[in-house]
Design a protein around this motif. Structure first.
Motif, PDB file in Angstrom:
ATOM      1  N   LYS A 148      34.608  22.970  53.338  1.00 10.58           N
ATOM      2  CA  LYS A 148      35.867  22.284  53.687  1.00 10.58           C
ATOM      3  C   LYS A 148      37.056  22.722  52.830  1.00 10.58           C
ATOM      4  N   SER A 149      36.836  22.994  51.550  1.00 14.47           N
ATOM      5  CA  SER A 149      37.937  23.435  50.693  1.00 14.47           C
ATOM      6  C   SER A 149      37.402  24.335  49.585  1.00 14.47           C
ATOM      7  N   VAL A 150      38.323  25.102  48.987  1.00 14.36           N
ATOM      8  CA  VAL A 150      37.952  25.985  47.876  1.00 14.36           C
ATOM      9  C   VAL A 150      37.492  25.150  46.681  1.00 14.36           C
ATOM     10  N   MET A 151      38.127  23.992  46.478  1.00 17.52           N
ATOM     11  CA  MET A 151      37.755  23.114  45.375  1.00 17.52           C
ATOM     12  C   MET A 151      36.297  22.659  45.489  1.00 17.52           C
ATOM     13  N   GLU A 152      35.923  22.225  46.679  1.00 20.34           N
ATOM     14  CA  GLU A 152      34.547  21.769  46.892  1.00 20.34           C
ATOM     15  C   GLU A 152      33.554  22.909  46.721  1.00 20.34           C
ATOM     16  N   TYR A 153      33.953  24.104  47.154  1.00 16.44           N
ATOM     17  CA  TYR A 153      33.078  25.278  47.000  1.00 16.44           C
ATOM     18  C   TYR A 153      32.850  25.577  45.523  1.00 16.44           C
ATOM     19  N   THR A 154      33.951  25.593  44.751  1.00 20.29           N
ATOM     20  CA  THR A 154      33.844  25.881  43.320  1.00 20.29           C
ATOM     21  C   THR A 154      32.958  24.865  42.624  1.00 20.29           C
ATOM     22  N   LYS A 155      33.139  23.609  42.980  1.00 14.84           N
ATOM     23  CA  LYS A 155      32.317  22.543  42.395  1.00 14.84           C
ATOM     24  C   LYS A 155      30.848  22.738  42.747  1.00 14.84           C
ATOM     25  N   SER A 156      30.594  23.158  43.977  1.00 14.31           N
ATOM     26  CA  SER A 156      29.234  23.343  44.465  1.00 14.31           C
ATOM     27  C   SER A 156      28.516  24.484  43.757  1.00 14.31           C
ATOM     28  N   ILE A 157      29.217  25.630  43.587  1.00 11.89           N
ATOM     29  CA  ILE A 157      28.541  26.778  42.979  1.00 11.89           C
ATOM     30  C   ILE A 157      28.238  26.536  41.514  1.00 11.89           C
ATOM     31  N   PHE A 158      29.088  25.750  40.842  1.00 10.85           N
ATOM     32  CA  PHE A 158      28.772  25.393  39.467  1.00 10.85           C
ATOM     33  C   PHE A 158      27.468  24.595  39.424  1.00 10.85           C
ATOM     34  N   LYS A 159      27.323  23.660  40.359  1.00 12.16           N
ATOM     35  CA  LYS A 159      26.122  22.828  40.406  1.00 12.16           C
ATOM     36  C   LYS A 159      24.883  23.656  40.717  1.00 12.16           C
ATOM     37  N   GLY A 184      33.556  33.023  38.342  1.00  7.49           N
ATOM     38  CA  GLY A 184      32.402  33.002  37.447  1.00  7.49           C
ATOM     39  C   GLY A 184      32.841  32.634  36.047  1.00  7.49           C
ATOM     40  N   SER A 185      31.922  32.124  35.259  1.00  5.49           N
ATOM     41  CA  SER A 185      32.248  31.698  33.893  1.00  5.49           C
ATOM     42  C   SER A 185      32.431  32.914  32.989  1.00  5.49           C
ATOM     43  N   ASN A 186      32.934  32.682  31.770  1.00  4.03           N
ATOM     44  CA  ASN A 186      33.089  33.763  30.798  1.00  4.03           C
ATOM     45  C   ASN A 186      31.753  34.423  30.519  1.00  4.03           C
ATOM     46  N   GLY A 187      31.767  35.753  30.461  1.00  4.83           N
ATOM     47  CA  GLY A 187      30.533  36.482  30.191  1.00  4.83           C
ATOM     48  C   GLY A 187      29.718  36.773  31.425  1.00  4.83           C
ATOM     49  N   SER A 188      30.242  36.447  32.605  1.00  2.00           N
ATOM     50  CA  SER A 188      29.481  36.670  33.844  1.00  2.00           C
ATOM     51  C   SER A 188      29.587  38.107  34.337  1.00  2.00           C
ATOM     52  N   GLY A 189      30.528  38.885  33.779  1.00  2.00           N
ATOM     53  CA  GLY A 189      30.637  40.299  34.145  1.00  2.00           C
ATOM     54  C   GLY A 189      31.878  40.666  34.940  1.00  2.00           C
ATOM     55  N   LYS A 190      32.817  39.724  35.093  1.00  2.00           N
ATOM     56  CA  LYS A 190      33.997  39.959  35.938  1.00  2.00           C
ATOM     57  C   LYS A 190      34.875  41.098  35.407  1.00  2.00           C
ATOM     58  N   THR A 191      35.234  41.021  34.128  1.00  2.00           N
ATOM     59  CA  THR A 191      36.111  42.043  33.549  1.00  2.00           C
ATOM     60  C   THR A 191      35.418  43.398  33.501  1.00  2.00           C
ATOM     61  N   ASP A 199      41.491  36.170  50.336  1.00  2.00           N
ATOM     62  CA  ASP A 199      40.813  36.333  51.625  1.00  2.00           C
ATOM     63  C   ASP A 199      39.299  36.212  51.465  1.00  2.00           C
ATOM     64  N   ARG A 200      38.839  36.442  50.227  1.00  2.00           N
ATOM     65  CA  ARG A 200      37.392  36.528  49.999  1.00  2.00           C
ATOM     66  C   ARG A 200      37.092  36.214  48.542  1.00  2.00           C
ATOM     67  N   VAL A 201      35.999  35.505  48.298  1.00  2.00           N
ATOM     68  CA  VAL A 201      35.596  35.205  46.930  1.00  2.00           C
ATOM     69  C   VAL A 201      34.254  35.872  46.630  1.00  2.00           C
ATOM     70  N   VAL A 202      34.171  36.455  45.447  1.00  2.68           N
ATOM     71  CA  VAL A 202      32.915  37.046  44.959  1.00  2.68           C
ATOM     72  C   VAL A 202      32.581  36.325  43.668  1.00  2.68           C
ATOM     73  N   TYR A 203      31.475  35.580  43.678  1.00  2.00           N
ATOM     74  CA  TYR A 203      31.102  34.775  42.509  1.00  2.00           C
ATOM     75  C   TYR A 203      30.005  35.483  41.732  1.00  2.00           C
ATOM     76  N   LEU A 204      30.273  35.747  40.453  1.00  2.00           N
ATOM     77  CA  LEU A 204      29.301  36.421  39.586  1.00  2.00           C
ATOM     78  C   LEU A 204      28.652  35.428  38.635  1.00  2.00           C
ATOM     79  N   ASN A 205      27.369  35.630  38.417  1.00  2.82           N
ATOM     80  CA  ASN A 205      26.626  34.792  37.476  1.00  2.82           C
ATOM     81  C   ASN A 205      25.662  35.679  36.713  1.00  2.82           C
ATOM     82  N   ASP A 206      25.867  35.767  35.396  1.00  4.72           N
ATOM     83  CA  ASP A 206      24.991  36.559  34.537  1.00  4.72           C
ATOM     84  C   ASP A 206      24.882  38.011  35.013  1.00  4.72           C
TER      85      ASP A 206
END
Length: 430
Positions: free
Chosen positions: A223-234, A41-48, A199-206
């Motif tokens: 197919k890949s982690v790269m494509e997934y990351t690109k997709s969730i940003f979109k 997730g981007s900065n400020g999404s709540g990860k920390t 093993d697992r990704v948790v994506y936070l947004n706002d």
């Protein structure tokens, strides 16, 4: 304890600051033994904030958290690597080592020596903490988080600048630790750790969980982690774009960053298809790709929202980070074709973007878009306005009194002149 029992379970957990700012919104999350979870997730999404709440370092506003540790002492069962490293002056690394070992009463010297080897602590034991680089301090903080043999380790920063030989050592150590039934949570790890450990990704947004997928699910669908990351940003952008049209001011930088992302992806795919490619260079190149992709997302978000001081600072920081990653890569990279592209990207970041976001305001079509003021700043401004108005009122009163006094004097003078004239006339008649 049953294997399917979560080591930590969060139910309806929220964190609210100042009774109005939602850092986390109704989080439901289960963490299991033996898994490595990466928070994205981007900065400020709540990860920390989420990390600190799980670590019992920050109190949640609502919801419940259940822990199922074998260790009764929660301070030993959970350990967190903090991003901030502020050590007192005059302390050497070995001083803190001894202190931590005494605090946790660790008599297992074999374990301590193993940790020192994995995280390169032997090389810096005689050095003062104040003299260490930021990266070495971050790695050292991870070392400290493992001393107590915790069942859950939360790592807030796993830098992409870690030396390649330690990346491999740390990865192998983490795998052993996970295989022993422990759990690791990584906050936005570098691509190397994301690809080799997660093993697992948790994506936070706002402040909300946008996605919670196993790596197997990610690779099956994307197919890949790269494509997934690109997709969730979109996907994140599509939702926001429906709310407001993008500003034309940002269209050029959006187009350029997107083009650079596409070019880098092509280069990465070309290298992966080569038989004897340099894995270290490839991973660093992927770091550049993800950094620019993250930067593009932040610019996109800014283009459809009100410009404020925080968002501009975030972008400025990301620009500096991306330039730093590129500079490090260009020093080691010898292929002219790719070197030229990286230089072009660096020039764009340094001469166009960095200058644009250097201040707390952005100029659009000749007009200055001011920053959003905080409540305290607004109150202070109101006080200044009030003070200014009172001063102006005093000035106006002074002017009025001055004018009145002037008129009164003029009347008195006129009366005196008239009286003098009248007296002269009488005197002439006599």
């Amino acid at each position: 304890m049953k294997e399917n029992t979560p080591i930590v379970e969060l139910s309806n957990v929220s964190k609210i600051y100042n009774k109005e700012v939602w850092a986390l919104k109704k989080i439901d999350l289960k963490l299991y033994r033996g898994e490595c979870v990466s928070l994205l997730g981007s900065n400020g999404s709540g990860k920390t904030t989420l990390l600190r709440i799980i670590a019992n370092n920050l109190k949640n506003t609502t919801g419940t958290i259940n822990y199922n540790f074998e260790e009764e002492n929660i301070l030993k069962a959970i350990s967190i690597q903090k991003r901030e490293q502020a050590w007192p002056n005059g302390f050497k690394v070995k001083d803190i080592n001894d202190l931590w070992i005494r605090i946790y009463e660790m008599a297992d010297l074999e374990w301590i020596n193993k940790l020192k080897d994995v995280f390169g602590v032997n090389e810096i034991e005689e050095k003062y903490l104040s003299k260490l680089s930021i990266v070495k301090l971050q790695v050292y903080a991870i070392f400290l988080s493992f001393i107590s043999k915790p069942e859950l380790v939360l790592i807030d920063e796993l830098s992409s600048d870690i030396d390649f030989k330690y990346e491999e050592k740390i990865t192998n150590f983490f795998k052993e630790y996970l295989a022993a039934g422990n759990t690791i949570i990584l906050n936005h790890p570098s691509y190397y750790f994301l690809e080799n450990l997660t093993d697992r990704v948790v994506y936070l947004n706002d402040g909300e969980i946008f996605d919670d997928l196993s790596i197997k699910e990610v690779k099956k669908e994307y197919k890949s982690v790269m494509e997934y990351t690109k997709s969730i940003f979109k996907e994140e952008l599509i939702v926001e774009k429906k709310l407001k049209n993008k500003s034309k001011f940002f269209s050029t930088m959006n187009t350029k960053t997107e083009a650079y992302c596409n070019n880098l992806q092509t280069i990465i795919e070309e290298l992966e298809n080569q038989e004897n490619y340099n894995e270290k260079v490839l991973n660093r190149l992927k770091e550049v790709y993800f950094s620019i992709l993250d930067l593009k997302t932040s610019i996109d978000n800014l283009s459809i929202s009100y410009i404020n001081k925080t968002s501009i600072k975030i972008i400025s920081k990301k620009i500096k980070t991306t330039i730093k990653i590129i500079n490090k890569l260009t020093i080691n990279y010898r292929y002219k074709k790719y070197h030229k592209l990286l230089n072009t990207i660096e020039k764009f970041l340094t001469k166009e973007l960095k200058r644009t976001f250097a201040n707390d305001k952005v100029i659009v079509n000749g007009d200055v878009l001011s920053i959003t003021m905080s409540e305290s700043e607004k109150k202070q401004l109101e006080k200044l306005k009030e003070k200014y108005i009172k001063e102006e009122q005093k000035n106006i009163r002074r002017k009025i009194l001055k004018q009145q006094f002037k008129k009164q004097n003029e009347v008195k003078l006129k009366t005196a002149v008239n009286q003098t004239s009248a007296n002269e006339e009488i005197h002439d008649e006599i």
